[in-house]
Design an enzyme around this catalytic site. Structure first.
Site, short mmCIF file in Angstrom:
data_model
loop_
_atom_site.label_atom_id
_atom_site.label_comp_id
_atom_site.label_asym_id
_atom_site.label_seq_id
_atom_site.Cartn_x
_atom_site.Cartn_y
_atom_site.Cartn_z
N CYS A 1 -0.29 -2.12 9.62
CA CYS A 1 -0.13 -3.03 8.50
C CYS A 1 1.10 -2.66 7.67
O CYS A 1 1.33 -1.51 7.36
CB CYS A 1 -1.38 -2.90 7.65
SG CYS A 1 -1.38 -4.00 6.30
N GLU B 1 0.96 -9.55 4.38
CA GLU B 1 0.51 -9.88 5.72
C GLU B 1 -0.98 -10.22 5.74
O GLU B 1 -1.76 -9.61 5.01
CB GLU B 1 0.74 -8.68 6.65
CG GLU B 1 2.20 -8.36 6.80
CD GLU B 1 2.42 -7.04 7.52
OE1 GLU B 1 1.50 -6.55 8.21
OE2 GLU B 1 3.53 -6.51 7.37
N CYS C 1 -8.14 -10.65 8.13
CA CYS C 1 -7.89 -9.39 7.42
C CYS C 1 -6.89 -9.70 6.32
O CYS C 1 -5.75 -10.07 6.59
CB CYS C 1 -7.33 -8.37 8.41
SG CYS C 1 -6.84 -6.83 7.62
N CYS D 1 0.97 5.34 6.47
CA CYS D 1 0.88 3.89 6.30
C CYS D 1 2.22 3.28 5.90
O CYS D 1 2.88 3.74 4.97
CB CYS D 1 -0.18 3.60 5.22
SG CYS D 1 -0.22 1.89 4.73
N CYS E 1 -0.55 6.72 1.13
CA CYS E 1 -1.09 7.40 2.31
C CYS E 1 0.08 7.62 3.28
O CYS E 1 0.84 6.67 3.56
CB CYS E 1 -2.18 6.57 2.98
SG CYS E 1 -3.51 6.14 1.85
N CYS F 1 1.69 -1.00 -2.12
CA CYS F 1 0.51 -0.20 -2.51
C CYS F 1 0.96 1.06 -3.23
O CYS F 1 2.01 1.61 -2.92
CB CYS F 1 -0.29 0.16 -1.26
SG CYS F 1 -1.83 1.00 -1.63
S1 SF4 Z 1 -3.65 2.93 3.87
FE1 SF4 Z 1 -1.78 1.99 3.05
S2 SF4 Z 1 -2.45 0.10 2.09
FE2 SF4 Z 1 -4.29 1.36 2.39
S3 SF4 Z 1 -4.49 2.51 0.48
FE3 SF4 Z 1 -3.28 3.81 1.83
S4 SF4 Z 1 -1.13 3.32 1.35
FE4 SF4 Z 1 -2.42 1.69 0.51
#
Ligand code: SF4
Length: 344
Positions: free
Chosen positions: A330, A92, A105, A119, A116, A112
């Site tokens: 996101c 995205e 952005c 997320c 986190c 990833c």
């Molecule tokens: S917020 Fe999401 S995209 Fe950013 S580092 Fe953490 S898991 Fe990865």
């Protein structure tokens, strides 16, 4: 066989391309001009290279530009584009207009590894690193490309986990032979990887944003597994040793979760750990994601938190939420697209 892509190569890489192709050395600079200063769509348009030179190049290379495959448009003007990368993956890219600014952005990875817990991209797991071509194609192939004033690496992925390609993309954005942007128009956001942050700070002059989200080790570990391997204290020590001039900014991102990291104890500890660092805190309202128990606190709590930090002498702002009606968090759009693919 797929041709190699010229767009996204640094000047040194273009010099290697010309050497391999038996072209004169000066043509590398000409190719960079065509790639980054003029808006061509094929090697054939590089008209100051001889026909023979263009033929040699076209046999082995193409530009490697590709348009977004989908877009979601918010009532506030934010647009979220979906790009196809790494053959069958999706990332995205957000376009965020705001008065006289227009920010892109961009994503640095598909999925990833950082995990986190708040997320959506983290929930996708890791699908691959983007090449410098795929990172900068989001910029160059954005329909609003000519309007852009700022760039943030805050999309999918952890930029410092793909440091080589991210540094290449930054070199192209900020070099005089590339797009020639001032590094102060670019911000790279990271969870803080101790093995790579020094490299980023040394090799670029771009702004840095560190995702903090809790000043307490144990709590941050629960939110962000990176805290198990790169302590925020270690990251702050590296930042303290860095000479930030007046132009370069360091900020800390802080998503507020209701009843979790929004207490007076958090304010006190934030002031303590950030003591001596000239920085700002950006408070971000949590965008709900499916299956998450986290909630954003009331507006009153958000404002009080901000004011309390300001009183402690830390410049604190609340980031305006944008694109809520198109899934501002996101990773939502690309997850939907990926799932479509699975169902096909
Ligand atoms: S917020 Fe999401 S995209 Fe950013 S580092 Fe953490 S898991 Fe990865």
């Amino acid at each position: 066989m797929r041709k190699e892509r010229l767009f996204g190569k640094t000047l040194n890489e273009l010099i290697a391309v010309t050497k391999n192709a038996g072209l004169p050395g000066y043509s590398a600079k000409q190719i960079a001009d065509w790639l980054y200063k003029k808006e061509i769509s094929s090697v054939n348009e590089m008209t100051n290279l001889s026909k023979k030179m263009r033929e040699i190049l076209s046999d082995n290379y193409d530009l490697g530009l590709s348009d977004p495959v989908n877009v979601a448009v918010s009532s506030d003007g934010t647009r979220k584009y979906l790009y196809n990368v790494l053959n069958d993956k999706y990332i995205e890219t957000a376009y965020i207009p705001d008065h006289n600014r227009a920010t892109i952005c961009i994503s640095s990875q598909a999925g990833c590894k950082m995990g986190c817990v708040f997320c959506m991209t983290g929930k996708q797991g890791f699908q691959g690193n983007l090449s410098s071509n795929e990172i900068l194609n989001q910029f160059r192939s954005l329909p609003e490309f000519r309007k852009l004033t700022n760039m943030v690496y805050m999309g999918m992925g952890e930029p410092l986990d793909n440091i080589t390609e991210v540094l290449k993309s930054l070199e192209i954005m900020t070099s005089t032979w590339g797009y020639g942007w001032s590094p102060t128009r670019i911000t790279v956001s990271t969870v803080g990887l101790k093995n790579h942050i020094g490299d980023f700070l040394e090799k670029t002059r771009c702004h840095l944003a560190v995702s903090l989200h809790s000043p307490f080790d144990e709590e941050r570990k629960k939110l962000m597994p990176v805290q198990n391997t790169s302590l925020i204290k270690e990251i702050l020590d590296i930042i303290r040793k860095t000479d930030f001039n007046n132009q370069r900014r360091i900020s800390f991102e802080y998503i507020l979760f209701d009843g979790m990291n929004d207490t007076p104890a958090h304010i006190k500890e934030l002031a303590r750990i950030l003591n001596g660092i000239k920085c700002r805190i950006n408070i971000i309202r949590f965008h709900h994601i499916p299956g998450s128990e986290f909630r954003s606190p009331d507006n009153k709590v958000v404002i009080e938190f901000k004011e309390a930090l300001n009183k402690k002498g830390i410049l604190t702002t609340i980031r305006a939420s944008r694109g809520e009606d198109i899934g501002a968090a996101c990773g939502l759009l690309s997850t939907l697209e990926q799932n479509k693919g699975v169902q096909k």
